[in-house]
Design an enzyme around this catalytic site. Structure first.
Site: not given
Ligand code: DGL
Length: 294
Positions: A13-14, A76, A154, A186, A188
């Protein structure tokens, strides 16, 4: 490694978001070895171009394969909707991606109104809009971006006033529109789920895709006879960003302290050794998870 099932499942993931998917994979497949790479140096992904995301995720996949990954989970939504097709046509390894749960939400709603929380890129990509067209054509779909939430996660901040204030703002238009189902689009966002559920109230169902992804990982590995059924699973963490910072936040979010986190430089010619935990030198031993002060 002679027995391919012994190889790790690569997950990326990011940043810390994909750890919400890791939790679900660990719960369903406790024997698997997971290798998680957080591309923290390039986080957030949510406003990047498709081309950038394709290049970044190709580099990550190359690294995961160099570590022996038997399957790659794109944990992600943003990277999946933007780059999964390109990854599948580049690499000869099974991929499991994640997309917002539009279909389950459209099936579940009684008010015929659903809310989706996701990044700007996710809403722009045709893969997302195809989902809406194919599975939610007769439902009102309220799209809501959530600036700042990824950055809070984060930093390991997933509750308290800093989280509630923006979340109230993001949920307000959805609740005013009368949605009874909200999709966490997302990876996160599941870390904010308790706050989202409390603010949205008992009439609203919150849907997260993590468990469905874990089931898909099980299906794909099973279909290729790659499931590691015996033995004790393990989680190896790596990041392209600051190891201490990632280690601290990851241990806070997972509620467990991994042994160490390995730094990864995707531009370096030589990949790190297969077993990051044996790398010694650069790896960072983690502080106790209780040390994180949001
Ligand atoms: N966790 C990611 C997602 O599912 C990306 C969040 C990001 O880096 O903007 O979209």
């Amino acid at each position: 490694m002679a027995d391919s099932s012994e190889r790790p499942v690569g997950v990326f993931d990011s940043g810390v978001g994909g750890l919400s998917v890791v939790r679900e994979i660990q719960a369903r497949l406790p024997g698997e070895r997971l290798l998680y790479l957080a591309d923290s140096a390039h986080c957030p992904y949510g406003a990047r171009s498709r081309q950038e995301l394709i290049e970044l995720t190709r580099g990550i996949t190359r690294w995961l394969l160099s570590q022996g990954a038997k399957l790659v989970v794109v944990a992600c939504n943003t990277a999946s909707v933007a780059a999964l097709g390109a990854l599948r046509s580049t690499f000869d390894v099974p991929f499991v991606g994640i997309v917002p749960a539009v279909k389950p939400a459209a099936l579940a709603t009684r008010t015929r109104r659903i809310g989706i929380l996701a990044t700007p890129v996710t809403f722009q990509m045709e893969m997302f809009n195809d989902l809406v067209r194919n599975f939610a054509a007769d439902v009102e779909v309220c799209r809501q971006v959530c600036p700042g939430l990824v950055e809070l996660a984060e930093r390991g901040i997933v509750a308290g006033p800093e989280v509630e204030e923006p979340l109230r703002r993001y949920l307000e238009p959805l609740l005013t529109a009368g949605v009874d189902t909200i999709v966490l689009g997302c990876t996160h966002y599941p870390f904010f789920r308790p706050v989202i559920e409390r603010l949205a109230g008992p009439e609203v169902t919150v849907i997260d895709t993590g468990d469905a992804i874990a089931r898909q990982v099980e299906r794909v590995l099973g279909g290729q006879r790659l499931l590691r059924r015996d033995g004790c699973g393990e989680l190896l963490l790596a990041t392209t960003g600051d190891v201490v910072r990632f280690a601290t936040v990851a241990s806070h979010l997972l509620g467990a302290t991994p042994n160490e986190v390995v730094p990864v430089d995707l531009d370096a010619d030589t990949p790190a050794p297969h077993r990051p935990t044996r790398r010694g030198g650069d790896a960072v031993t983690l502080p106790d998870s209780g040390d994180l002060t949001p």
